[in-house]
Design a protein around this motif. Sequence first.
Motif, PDB file in Angstrom:
ATOM      1  N   GLN A 365       0.812  -1.211   0.000  1.00 57.90           N
ATOM      2  CA  GLN A 365       0.000   0.000   0.000  1.00 57.90           C
ATOM      3  C   GLN A 365       0.850   1.267   0.000  1.00 57.90           C
ATOM      4  N   CYS A 366       1.938   1.273   0.776  1.00 59.05           N
ATOM      5  CA  CYS A 366       2.778   2.467   0.847  1.00 59.05           C
ATOM      6  C   CYS A 366       3.510   2.719  -0.469  1.00 59.05           C
ATOM      7  N   THR A 367       3.993   1.666  -1.099  1.00 57.46           N
ATOM      8  CA  THR A 367       4.681   1.866  -2.377  1.00 57.46           C
ATOM      9  C   THR A 367       3.697   2.267  -3.471  1.00 57.46           C
ATOM     10  N   LEU A 368       2.485   1.746  -3.423  1.00 60.52           N
ATOM     11  CA  LEU A 368       1.474   2.168  -4.388  1.00 60.52           C
ATOM     12  C   LEU A 368       1.168   3.649  -4.223  1.00 60.52           C
ATOM     13  N   LEU A 369       1.062   4.101  -2.975  1.00 62.31           N
ATOM     14  CA  LEU A 369       0.821   5.525  -2.730  1.00 62.31           C
ATOM     15  C   LEU A 369       1.971   6.365  -3.285  1.00 62.31           C
ATOM     16  N   MET A 372       1.543   6.677  -6.963  1.00 59.57           N
ATOM     17  CA  MET A 372       0.486   7.643  -7.253  1.00 59.57           C
ATOM     18  C   MET A 372       0.981   9.073  -7.065  1.00 59.57           C
ATOM     19  N   GLU A 373       1.790   9.283  -6.022  1.00 60.68           N
ATOM     20  CA  GLU A 373       2.345  10.613  -5.771  1.00 60.68           C
ATOM     21  C   GLU A 373       3.246  11.046  -6.920  1.00 60.68           C
ATOM     22  N   ALA A 374       4.076  10.124  -7.413  1.00 60.73           N
ATOM     23  CA  ALA A 374       4.979  10.438  -8.522  1.00 60.73           C
ATOM     24  C   ALA A 374       4.193  10.773  -9.786  1.00 60.73           C
ATOM     25  N   PHE A 386      -5.179   5.659 -18.090  1.00 60.75           N
ATOM     26  CA  PHE A 386      -4.507   5.001 -16.965  1.00 60.75           C
ATOM     27  C   PHE A 386      -4.460   5.923 -15.748  1.00 60.75           C
ATOM     28  N   TYR A 387      -4.301   7.226 -15.994  1.00 59.88           N
ATOM     29  CA  TYR A 387      -4.327   8.199 -14.899  1.00 59.88           C
ATOM     30  C   TYR A 387      -5.643   8.091 -14.130  1.00 59.88           C
ATOM     31  N   LYS A 388      -6.762   8.035 -14.883  1.00 63.50           N
ATOM     32  CA  LYS A 388      -8.074   7.928 -14.241  1.00 63.50           C
ATOM     33  C   LYS A 388      -8.215   6.606 -13.492  1.00 63.50           C
ATOM     34  N   GLU A 389      -7.633   5.549 -14.049  1.00 63.68           N
ATOM     35  CA  GLU A 389      -7.698   4.231 -13.411  1.00 63.68           C
ATOM     36  C   GLU A 389      -6.948   4.235 -12.079  1.00 63.68           C
ATOM     37  N   LEU A 390      -5.766   4.854 -12.069  1.00 61.85           N
ATOM     38  CA  LEU A 390      -4.994   4.940 -10.829  1.00 61.85           C
ATOM     39  C   LEU A 390      -5.691   5.840  -9.814  1.00 61.85           C
ATOM     40  N   GLU A 391      -6.172   6.977 -10.286  1.00 60.42           N
ATOM     41  CA  GLU A 391      -6.797   7.941  -9.386  1.00 60.42           C
ATOM     42  C   GLU A 391      -8.055   7.374  -8.741  1.00 60.42           C
ATOM     43  N   ALA A 392      -8.760   6.516  -9.453  1.00 61.03           N
ATOM     44  CA  ALA A 392      -9.981   5.923  -8.919  1.00 61.03           C
ATOM     45  C   ALA A 392      -9.695   5.140  -7.635  1.00 61.03           C
TER      46      ALA A 392
END
Length: 419
Positions: A365-369, A372-374, A386-392
């Motif tokens: 979870q922390c690495t995924l965050l 997302m931050e990057a 893909f941006y929308k998929e990640l942001e969801a």
Amino acid sequence: MMKHTELNSLEADRLLRDSLEGFTEASLFPADQLTKISLWKKIWNEKRLEKLLTDLMDDLDPYMSELANYAEEMDDKHSNSISRVKHLVTETLEEIDEKRLLFDRPFLTYFMSHGYMDVAEHFIERAKKEDPNLKNEEIFQALRNVWIMNSLQLLWDQPLTLTSPMYAYSMLYPYTDNLLDDPEVSGEIKKAFNDRLKLVLSGESIEGTSIVEARIFDLVRDIHSTFQPERYPEVCESIMLIQSAQIKSMKQCDKEKLTKENLLEISFYKGGTSVLADAFLVKASLSDEEMLFSYQYGAFLQLLDDLQDKDEDAEQGNQTLFSRLESHEKADGEIRQLIAYIYSVNSKSALDSRHASLLKDVISQCTLLMIMEAVGRHPGIISTAFYKELEACSKVRLSFYKKLNDKISTFIKESELMS
């Protein structure tokens, strides 16, 4: 019973090969493990986070100039101030967990309850005392490595602590990285340094030719005082692999364009050997499974660093999996594969303890965050879809991570100017 293996060059080659193979095979984005968050909930989370952070900075402001040099003057006044600062930060992180503003599980509280902040305080205090000239970002770079070793301690049901070898190893790489990455230092000087460092790592007594080199050699001797090369050859071999990886990584600065496969191998070797050395310093003797997990852990952390540093690497001519992309190219495939690999490496095992199982969730979870931050800082790196998929799957809009980072960075810089 798990088989324990001595580390040698053949074993290191196998770890690299198996880790790369695992990355190639990790192709499924873990959509079933991620919860989608509605837009109104993201905005609510953002407002709560922004208020909590603003309140925390207002509360911390009176202490910042006072604490700037606390390591040199550890009197009661400073000790009381440190306790107050820790209390304020802890309260804020606990509320972030309680309101589930970043994670669905209390990961931040989990870290604090096991002593991460205490270890960090001990590390920072020692680093500032031993070298007042170190920059904050250099200390934090080294502290990140301490936290990785702390995570391995938790993974293997060990109490969190900061040993002298852990400290020395973590401090090695701000110094060596700064020297080897400095464009003002010639290739001949870098090669001569690497040759001398290799001898010191093998146990030979050599005097440094500069203040920085002498400091590096002293840190190596601190490690050897606990892990003597003749008694712990695999520990010392793992650190020598790091130096080998640093030498190989210098190819990333060559004008000759490296292939994607070349760059993956360099990043995996550099990151994998780094955390493998962490693991040996934590446990001294590792099973095959522990060695592979440590190597893979380091590999995906290195790729994450490469993603975060994409623009800086491109400006400096440092080739990585992400900096090699042209402006019109998207990194959808690379980032999907990285996320899939992280979740694959951290998949649960029947042999996992309760701590190990939870920690794997924390790492994922922390690495995924962090990914997302990057992406939030550099939205053009991936496609709109893909941006929308990640942001969801994010607790906040991806652009909000940059806003938070900018706010924290401004606060820290202003505090440093006041001190």
